[in-house]
Design a protein around this motif. Structure first.
Motif, short mmCIF file in Angstrom:
data_model
loop_
_atom_site.label_atom_id
_atom_site.label_comp_id
_atom_site.label_asym_id
_atom_site.label_seq_id
_atom_site.Cartn_x
_atom_site.Cartn_y
_atom_site.Cartn_z
N VAL A 23 0.86 -1.19 0.00
CA VAL A 23 0.00 0.00 0.00
C VAL A 23 0.90 1.24 0.00
O VAL A 23 1.83 1.33 0.80
CB VAL A 23 -0.92 0.05 1.24
CG1 VAL A 23 -1.91 1.20 1.11
CG2 VAL A 23 -1.67 -1.27 1.44
N LEU A 37 -3.94 9.94 -1.62
CA LEU A 37 -4.88 8.81 -1.49
C LEU A 37 -4.11 7.50 -1.42
O LEU A 37 -2.98 7.41 -1.91
CB LEU A 37 -5.89 8.78 -2.65
CG LEU A 37 -5.44 8.26 -4.02
CD1 LEU A 37 -6.67 7.92 -4.85
CD2 LEU A 37 -4.59 9.27 -4.76
N ALA A 38 -4.73 6.51 -0.77
CA ALA A 38 -4.12 5.18 -0.66
C ALA A 38 -4.27 4.45 -2.00
O ALA A 38 -5.34 4.47 -2.61
CB ALA A 38 -4.81 4.37 0.44
N GLY A 40 -3.15 0.71 -4.09
CA GLY A 40 -2.57 -0.63 -4.08
C GLY A 40 -2.02 -1.03 -5.43
O GLY A 40 -1.32 -2.05 -5.54
N SER A 41 -2.34 -0.26 -6.47
CA SER A 41 -1.97 -0.65 -7.84
C SER A 41 -0.63 -0.09 -8.28
O SER A 41 -0.34 -0.05 -9.47
CB SER A 41 -3.06 -0.19 -8.81
OG SER A 41 -3.27 1.21 -8.69
N SER A 90 -10.21 6.86 3.47
CA SER A 90 -11.53 7.23 3.99
C SER A 90 -11.99 8.54 3.35
O SER A 90 -11.18 9.41 3.04
CB SER A 90 -11.45 7.41 5.51
OG SER A 90 -12.59 8.07 5.97
N LYS A 91 -13.30 8.64 3.15
CA LYS A 91 -13.85 9.87 2.56
C LYS A 91 -13.99 10.97 3.62
O LYS A 91 -14.16 12.14 3.29
CB LYS A 91 -15.22 9.59 1.94
CG LYS A 91 -15.15 8.70 0.71
CD LYS A 91 -14.68 9.46 -0.52
CE LYS A 91 -14.58 8.56 -1.74
NZ LYS A 91 -13.77 9.15 -2.82
N ARG A 95 -7.06 14.13 6.02
CA ARG A 95 -6.11 13.02 5.87
C ARG A 95 -4.74 13.34 6.46
O ARG A 95 -4.01 12.43 6.86
CB ARG A 95 -5.98 12.64 4.38
CG ARG A 95 -7.28 12.06 3.85
CD ARG A 95 -7.22 11.66 2.40
NE ARG A 95 -8.49 11.08 2.01
CZ ARG A 95 -8.82 10.71 0.79
NH1 ARG A 95 -7.96 10.85 -0.20
NH2 ARG A 95 -10.00 10.20 0.53
N PHE A 153 -1.71 -5.98 1.67
CA PHE A 153 -3.16 -6.10 1.53
C PHE A 153 -3.46 -7.36 0.72
O PHE A 153 -2.93 -7.55 -0.37
CB PHE A 153 -3.68 -4.85 0.79
CG PHE A 153 -5.17 -4.73 0.79
CD1 PHE A 153 -5.87 -4.48 1.96
CD2 PHE A 153 -5.87 -4.82 -0.40
CE1 PHE A 153 -7.26 -4.35 1.95
CE2 PHE A 153 -7.26 -4.69 -0.43
CZ PHE A 153 -7.95 -4.45 0.75
N TYR A 158 -5.35 -6.73 6.04
CA TYR A 158 -3.99 -6.19 6.10
C TYR A 158 -3.06 -7.15 6.83
O TYR A 158 -3.48 -7.88 7.72
CB TYR A 158 -3.99 -4.84 6.82
CG TYR A 158 -4.79 -3.79 6.09
CD1 TYR A 158 -4.23 -3.10 5.03
CD2 TYR A 158 -6.12 -3.55 6.42
CE1 TYR A 158 -4.97 -2.17 4.33
CE2 TYR A 158 -6.87 -2.61 5.73
CZ TYR A 158 -6.29 -1.93 4.68
OH TYR A 158 -7.02 -1.01 3.99
#
Ligand SMILES: Cc1cc2nc3c(=O)[nH]c(=O)nc-3n(C[C@H](O)[C@H](O)[C@H](O)COP(=O)(O)O)c2cc1C
Length: 167
Positions: A23, A37-38, A40-41, A90-91, A95, A153, A158
């Motif tokens: 992540v 933003l988080a 994973g790609s 999270s929205k 952050r 992830f 996690y």
């Protein structure tokens, strides 16, 4: 209209969820302050020239703000940074409220406590279905910590990395 053909979305998610990822927080110094933003790609792409890439969703509200700056920092999260991952996926909430950061070369936030950081300029943004494929050119990078493993992830949960006994 959806173009998923014969592929069942639940099967797609369940199957692709068996591929573990790290992540990262992709960050930038936007007009109204720091954003991120988080993701994973994230992946390495090329050494010569030095390129990396990731896929923000077309529904992301943060990606357009990052794109405007022309640069970003990839912050590779450590296993003890789950709270950072949760804040940046999270929205709700600020952050950066409990996330100390500094800047290095690109001006994008380098989050304190990350395993590594990679400062990039945006090289290309290409269409990739319901996501964008973003290629970044590496400007500067560092491995900041060796005392902890990466945040991972897998199947919606996690975890930490543990080497096999023979490795
Ligand atoms: C482990 C993990 C991996 C994620 N990977 C991606 C990703 O590769 N691309 C993406 O667009 N969102 C990804 N997300 C979701 C975003 O972090 C989430 O949608 C966040 O709210 C971004 O929204 P925003 O762009 O509207 O701020 C991931 C979330 C988590 C928890």
């Amino acid at each position: 209209m959806s173009d998923s053909g014969a592929i069942d979305p639940t099967l797609y998610r369940r199957t692709l969820g068996t591929y573990p990822t790290g992540v990262v927080i992709v960050s930038a110094d936007a007009e109204d302050g720091p954003v991120g933003l988080a993701i994973g790609s994230f992946t390495s792409v090329s050494l010569d020239p030095p390129l990396v890439g990731f896929l923000p969703g077309k529904g992301s509200t943060t990606w357009p703000k990052i794109e405007t700056t022309g640069a970003f920092c990839v912050n590779i999260l450590a296993a003890d940074q789950l709270s950072v991952c949760k804040a940046f996926s999270s929205k709700d909430g600020d952050r950066y409220a409990s996330t100390p950061w500094r800047t290095e070369v690109s001006g994008a936030p380098v989050i304190e406590g990350v395993l590594s950081w990679i400062d990039c300029s945006i090289e290309a943004v290409e269409d990739a279905g319901d996501h964008w494929w973003v290629t970044g050119r590496v400007l500067a990078l560092a491995n900041a910590r060796d005392d902890v493993g990466p945040l991972q992830f897998f199947r919606g949960a996690y975890g930490d990395f543990s080497p096999l006994p023979s490795s």
